[in-house]
Design an enzyme around this catalytic site. Structure first.
Site, PDB file in Angstrom:
ATOM      1  N   ASP A  27      25.456   9.175  31.699  1.00 25.68           N
ATOM      2  CA  ASP A  27      26.166   7.922  31.965  1.00 25.68           C
ATOM      3  C   ASP A  27      27.648   7.985  31.644  1.00 25.68           C
ATOM      4  O   ASP A  27      28.419   7.129  32.047  1.00 25.68           O
ATOM      5  CB  ASP A  27      25.592   6.829  31.042  1.00 25.68           C
ATOM      6  CG  ASP A  27      24.471   6.067  31.691  1.00 25.68           C
ATOM      7  OD1 ASP A  27      24.434   6.014  32.928  1.00 25.68           O
ATOM      8  OD2 ASP A  27      23.629   5.524  30.949  1.00 25.68           O
TER       9      ASP A  27
HETATM   10  C1  GLC Z   1      27.051   4.169  26.716  1.00 29.42           C
HETATM   11  C2  GLC Z   1      26.326   5.214  25.910  1.00 29.42           C
HETATM   12  C3  GLC Z   1      25.332   5.948  26.738  1.00 29.42           C
HETATM   13  C4  GLC Z   1      24.448   4.948  27.404  1.00 29.42           C
HETATM   14  C5  GLC Z   1      25.252   3.903  28.174  1.00 29.42           C
HETATM   15  C6  GLC Z   1      24.319   2.876  28.719  1.00 29.42           C
HETATM   16  O1  GLC Z   1      27.782   4.765  27.701  1.00 29.42           O
HETATM   17  O2  GLC Z   1      27.204   6.143  25.372  1.00 29.42           O
HETATM   18  O3  GLC Z   1      24.578   6.825  25.936  1.00 29.42           O
HETATM   19  O4  GLC Z   1      23.629   5.621  28.307  1.00 29.42           O
HETATM   20  O5  GLC Z   1      26.160   3.287  27.334  1.00 29.42           O
HETATM   21  O6  GLC Z   1      24.948   1.897  29.456  1.00 29.42           O
HETATM   22  C1  GLC Z   2      21.184   6.818  27.485  1.00 30.67           C
HETATM   23  C2  GLC Z   2      20.747   6.090  28.736  1.00 30.67           C
HETATM   24  C3  GLC Z   2      20.260   7.053  29.789  1.00 30.67           C
HETATM   25  C4  GLC Z   2      21.251   8.160  29.998  1.00 30.67           C
HETATM   26  C5  GLC Z   2      21.620   8.843  28.694  1.00 30.67           C
HETATM   27  C6  GLC Z   2      22.707   9.870  28.856  1.00 30.67           C
HETATM   28  O1  GLC Z   2      20.064   7.339  26.832  1.00 30.67           O
HETATM   29  O2  GLC Z   2      19.742   5.151  28.447  1.00 30.67           O
HETATM   30  O3  GLC Z   2      20.038   6.385  31.003  1.00 30.67           O
HETATM   31  O4  GLC Z   2      20.699   9.078  30.890  1.00 30.67           O
HETATM   32  O5  GLC Z   2      22.057   7.871  27.776  1.00 30.67           O
HETATM   33  O6  GLC Z   2      23.935   9.289  29.118  1.00 30.67           O
END
Ligand code: GLC
Ligand code: GLC
Length: 811
Positions: free
Chosen positions: A483
Site C-alpha cells: 500500500d
Molecule cells: C498505511 C500503512 C499500511 C496500510 C495502509 C492501509 O499506509 O502503512 O501498512 O496497509 O495504511 O490503508
Molecule cells: C496492510 C494492509 C494490506 C497491505 C499491507 C502492505 O497490512 O492491510 O492490505 O497489503 O499493509 O502494505
C-alpha cells in the site's frame, strides 16, 4: 524472557504476570457480539460493528495504556483492590490469566480471598458473561463489598470521542432490580439498548461516572469504592456507567459464584414500547433468566469449547516440535478465525472506527479459514465479488454493514482483482463446490448489472491484461500489495492520504510483483478452466501467463534477483542500480512461487539474495537498504523511518511467500528456518524484546535498520495469519487440497521424520503419516492408502464419512 506458558491440552496461553510488556489480549464472541479483552480485563465490547454499535467505552492510547474494561473492585474493612490487577494495581498474592479459545479466565488471590473471573460470549446469544467465583480460604470469615464497573459507549464510537457538545447531553439509563439498562437515544431513532445485570440482589448501584469516581479521581480510586458504599446515582447526560455494589460475607472455605451479564437487545419497530409506553424489556428479561443459574452458564461454556474443538480438528499435526504443534493445531487457525470476524477493524492497534473490509485483505484471509467454515467463506467470496467493478477493477475496501464498496478510498490498487481468483479457487479446492462459479452476482452492487462468479474471475484476470505498461508488465495504479509503494502519487501535502490523494495520470509505473501474482494466480485459473473442460480458455490464459513470464525474465530481473517495479519515469525500483531499496522481498516471493526462473537458476539466485540481504535473526525484512529520506516518486514507503513498516520492517505477511518459494526449490531447511523465525510460539523466550503476544502473529517486527530491531507491532489482524497457515500446512507439511483430492508433497527439514497429520477433508478423515527414512527435504517415493500402495501422491477425495490411513514415504 517468558511472561507465561502454553497449556496445549487446554488450548490456552497462561500469563503469569499482569505486567506483560504490552497488554496481551484475546477475543470473545464468534458471530455478532464481540469483545476484546486484555490480560488485566481491559478492552471493550460491540455488536457487529465496532464503530456503530460500540457497547462499552475504550480510550485508545490511554495513560496507562490499557485503562478501561470490565472491572471489579473488592473492598474489605482495611483496603480495596481489583482482582484483575487493573485498574487499582495493588500487589496481588497470586495472578494468572488464561486466554483460551473465545474465553479468558483471570484467577488471582489477595488476603486469602481467591477470585476467578471467566469472561466469554455464549454461542447464539448477544451477551457477554462475567462469571465471578470468590472463595475465602482464610480461617476467619470475611466481609467485603464487591463492586462491578463498566462504562457505556454512546453507540457510535466516533461521535463518542469527538462530539461532546452533543454526547454530554444524551446519556440515559434505567435501573430495575439488579439490572442497569443503557438506553441512550432509544426515545428517538434507535431501537436497541444494552444492559448489565447480575444474578444476585444488590445493595446499591451507580450509573453516573462522576458520582462513582468523584470528579477528580481515576479508575484506580473510585470514591464509591474507597468509602465502601454505592451512591445509587442516576445519570443524566454526561457519562453513563454501570456499577453494582454487593455486600458479601464468606465463612472459612465458603465459595460464592455471581454471574454478571452484559447484553445487547434489538426490538422490532412495532415492539419498541410496552403497553405502559416504557422501553420493551422482554428480550432482556429472557436473556437475564437464561443465564441466571450457574448450570446454564456452565453449559454455554461447554458448548463454546465444543464449538472450537470442532473448528480446530480439521487439521492437526503431531510432531516432535511442540511449537509447530501448537501453532498449527491451535493458535494459527484461531487467529485466522479472528481475522475472519474482525477483518482489520478492532484490535489494540486498529480502533474499530477507521477501516472497512479490504478487498485484498479479505480474499487472502479466506485462505486461512476456508477449511474451518467453508459456508462462511462462500458467503464472504460472494459479498466481495459483488463489490467488483464492471471493468474487473475493485473498490479497495467495502463496508461490512452495507456490503457496498467504499467511495472515499475508491479503486485503483491494481493487485486487488487478482486476489478474488485466489480465494475462489482455494474455496473450490477445499470443498469441491463448483456451483459457486454459477452464482449470479452484481457488479458494483448493482442488481441490474450482474454476471456469474466465473465471469467475475475472468474480468479480474482481464483487468491486469488491460492495464499493462511499456515493458508489458502490469501497471501498479495507486499501489499494489504494498500500500505504501505509491509510484504515481507525488504527494507534497502532509494533510492528504497517500492512498487517496490525486495521482498523476500516466501509464508508466509498473509492478513486477503484480506480474508474479498474475503468473501464480493465472495458473490457478487455467487449472480451473481445464477442470471445467474449458480448454480454449485454459489455453488462452496459459499463453498470457507465458508472455508474462517472458516479460518478467527479460525486464523484471537484473543481476541476481527480481526487480520490484518501474517508476513513473520508467526507472527501476528494487535494482542493484539503486542506492537504497536495492532488493524487495515481494517479487522474490511471488515470482518464485509462480515458478518463474526455477528451470534456469534465476529463482535460486533470487532466494539466495533474499538470504544474503534480507535475512535477520528476527525474520526477513521487506527491503534493503531502507530509504533514508522521503522520495516524492516512491510515496509513503519512504515516509517511514528506516526499518519500520514497509520501509525495511519485517513485514510478516510476506515472509511466508519466501517460505513457499523455498519449498518450490525443495529447500525445506530454509523454509522452516524462516517459519520458525517469525512464528510467535518460537519467540516466547524473547517476549521482552518482541513485546507482543507470543501466541499470535504481528503485522510487523522492526527490521535490522530500526533502532528497536525485533520489537513487534500490530498483532492479531493481519494477513500474516492466513499466509503462514498456508505456508506451513500446504507447502511445508505439504497437504494441498486440489479439485479432486489431496496432494501430499511435504518439504521439511532433513531431520524430521514420522510426522502425523489428521486432515478432515470433504467429509472423510485422513490420518497421514509422513516417513522420512533417508532424511531428505522433499520428494515422495511411496504412498500407501489404507495399506495399498498407489502410484502417485494424489489421494482421492473419498467423501465417505470414513477414516483413511495414508502413509507417505519420502525418498
Ligand atoms: C498505511 C500503512 C499500511 C496500510 C495502509 C492501509 O499506509 O502503512 O501498512 O496497509 O495504511 O490503508
Ligand atoms: C496492510 C494492509 C494490506 C497491505 C499491507 C502492505 O497490512 O492491510 O492490505 O497489503 O499493509 O502494505
Amino acid at each position: 524472557m517468558n511472561y507465561g506458558h502454553f497449556d496445549d491440552k487446554n488450548k490456552e496461553y497462561v500469563i503469569e504476570t499482569p505486567k506483560t510488556p504490552y497488554p496481551w489480549i484475546n477475543y470473545l464472541g464468534s458471530d455478532k457480539f464481540f469483545g476484546l479483552i486484555s490480560n488485566t480485563a481491559g478492552g471493550y465490547s460491540f455488536y457487529k460493528d465496532a464503530r456503530f454499535r460500540r457497547l462499552t467505552r475504550y480510550r485508545y492510547n490511554n495513560i496507562p495504556l490499557d485503562n478501561g474494561g470490565r472491572y471489579f473492585y473488592i473492598k474489605d474493612e482495611k483496603e480495596y483492590y481489583s482482582p484483575t490487577w487493573m485498574p487499582v494495581k495493588s500487589q496481588l498474592d497470586s495472578y494468572e490469566c488464561r486466554h483460551g479459545m473465545g474465553y479468558t479466565k483471570i484467577k488471582t488471590m489477595k488476603n486469602n480471598l481467591k477470585t476467578e473471573i471467566l469472561y466469554f460470549v455464549p454461542l447464539g446469544d448477544n451477551v457477554e458473561i462475567h462469571k465471578v467465583k470468590i472463595k475465602n480460604i482464610d480461617e476467619k470469615s470475611k466481609k467485603f463489598t464487591l463492586f462491578s464497573f463498566i462504562e457505556f459507549c454512546l453507540w457510535n464510537a466516533y461521535d463518542d470521542m469527538t462530539n461532546y457538545q452533543r454526547t454530554y447531553s444524551i446519556g440515559d439509563v434505567e435501573v430495575e432490580g439488579s439490572t442497569i439498562f443503557h438506553k441512550t437515544d432509544y426515545r428517538e431513532r434507535r431501537n436497541h439498548y444494552s444492559f448489565y445485570s447480575v444474578n444476585y440482589p444488590i445493595d446499591g448501584f451507580d450509573t453516573d461516572r462522576d458520582a462513582f469516581l468523584g470528579q477528580y479521581n481515576g479508575l484506580n480510586e473510585p470514591e464509591v469504592v474507597t468509602k465502601g458504599e454505592s451512591n445509587n446515582s442516576i445519570v443524566s447526560g454526561w457519562n453513563p456507567i454501570a456499577s453494582h455494589g454487593i455486600k458479601l460475607e464468606l465463612a472459612p472455605m465458603e465459595e460464592k459464584t455471581l454471574v454478571f451479564v452484559l447484553g445487547y437487545v434489538e426490538n422490532d419497530k412495532e415492539e419498541k414500547w410496552d403497553s405502559d409506553n416504557r422501553m420493551n424489556k422482554v428480550k432482556a428479561h429472557h436473556l437475564i433468566n437464561k443465564f441466571y443459574d450457574e448450570a446454564s452458564v456452565k453449559e454455554a461454556y461447554e458448548d463454546l469449547k465444543n464449538h472450537w474443538n470442532n473448528l480446530l480438528c480439521k487439521f492437526t499435526v503431531e510432531s516432535h516440535d511442540d511449537n509447530l504443534n501448537r501453532m498449527v493445531n491451535i493458535w494459527n487457525p484461531y487467529q485466522c478465525m479472528v481475522t475472519f470476524n474482525m477483518s482489520r477493524s478492532a484490535s489494540y492497534f486498529e480502533t474499530g472506527i477507521g477501516r472497512g473490509m479490504g478487498f485484498r485483505d479479505s480474499n487472502q484471509d479466506i485462505l486461512g479459514f476456508v477449511h474451518q467454515i467453508p459456508e462462511k467463506a462462500r458467503e464472504r467470496i460472494l459479498d466481495i465479488a459483488s463489490t467488483q467493478l464492471e471493468d474487473g477493477g475493485a473498490y479497495h475496501q467495502y463496508q461490512p454493514l452495507t456490503k457496498k464498496g467504499n467511495h472515499e478510498i475508491g479503486s485503483g490498487f491494481n493487485d486487488d482483482p487478482l486476489w478474488l481468483i485466489l480465494s475462489t479457487v482455494a474455496y473450490i479446492k477445499e470443498t469441491g463446490d463448483f456451483s459457486i462459479l454459477k452464482e449470479d452476482i452484481p457488479y458494483n452492487c448493482d442488481i441490474n448489472n450482474t454476471g456469474t462468479l466465473l465471469e467475475h474471475l475472468e474480468k479480474s484476470l482481464q483487468f491486469t491484461l488491460n492495464n499493462l505498461g511499456p515493458h508489458g508488465l502490469p501497471l501498479i495504479g495507486r499501489a499494489d500489495w504494498n500500500d505504501c509503494l505509491n509510484l504515481n502519487c507525488f504527494s507534497e501535502n502532509p494533510d492528504e492520504s497517500f492512498q487517496t490523494c490525486d495521482n498523476k495520470k500516466g501509464r508508466t509505473a509498473e509492478s513486477v510483483f503484480i506480474g508474479g501474482m498474475f503468473v501464480y494466480i493465472g495458473k490457478e485459473l487455467a487449472q480451473l478452466y481445464e477442470r471445467l473442460g474449458l480448454d480454449k480458455k485454459n489455453q488462452e490464459v496459459l499463453s498470457e501467463v507465458d508472455k508474462m513470464v517472458q516479460c518478467i525474465e527479460v525486464h523484471g530481473y537484473d543481476e541476481g534477483w527480481f526487480l520490484r517495479a518501474y517508476d513513473y519515469y520508467g526507472m527501476k525500483v528494487g535494482s542493484i542500480e539503486n542506492n537504497e531499496g536495492k532488493i524487495f522481498i515481494e517479487p522474490q516471493g511471488f515470482c518464485v512461487m509462480a515458478g518463474i526462473g526455477i528451470d534456469n537458476g534465476k529463482a535460486l539466485k533470487a532466494l539466495d539474495a533474499v538470504d544474503q540481504y534480507l535475512n535477520t535473526k528476527y525474520g526477513l525484512v521487506l527491503l534493503w537498504p531502507a530509504y533514508g529520506k522521503y522520495h516524492l516518486h516512491l510515496g509513503e514507503i519512504s515516509s517511514y523511518p528506516e526499518g519500520y513498516k514497509e520501509n525495511g520492517g519485517i513485514f510478516c505477511h510476506n515472509n511466508p511467500w519466501i517460505m513457499i518459494a523455498e519449498t518450490r526449490l525443495g529447500r525445506g531447511d530454509k523454509a522452516y528456518e524462516y517459519y520458525s523465525k517469525i512464528a510467535p510460539a518460537y519467540l516466547e523466550d524473547i517476549s521482552e524484546i518482541r513485546k507482543l503476544e507470543p501466541y499470535v502473529y504481528a503485522q510487523m517486527i522492526a527490521g535490522k535498520e530500526a533502532i528497536r530491531h525485533g520489537e513487534a507491532k500490530n498483532s492479531w489482524l493481519t494477513g500474516t495469519a492466513a499466509w503462514n497457515y498456508e505456508a506451513i500446512t500446504k507447502w511445508i507439511l505439504g497437504i494441498k487440497p486440489d479439485f479432486d483430492g489431496l496432494i501430499i508433497d511435504p518439504c521439511i527439514p532433513k531431520e524430521w521424520n514420522n510426522i502425523k497429520i489428521k486432515r478432515v477433508f470433504r467429509k472423510a478423515t485422513y490420518h497421514i503419516t509422513i516417513k522420512n527414512p533417508e532424511h531428505i527435504c522433499k520428494g515422495v517415493k511411496k504412498v500407501f492408502v489404507d495399506g495399498r500402495e498407489q502410484h502417485s501422491n494424489y489421494v482421492a477425495a473419498f467423501e465417505d464419512n470414513l477414516t483413511h490411513e495414508i502413509e507417505v514415504v519420502m525418498g
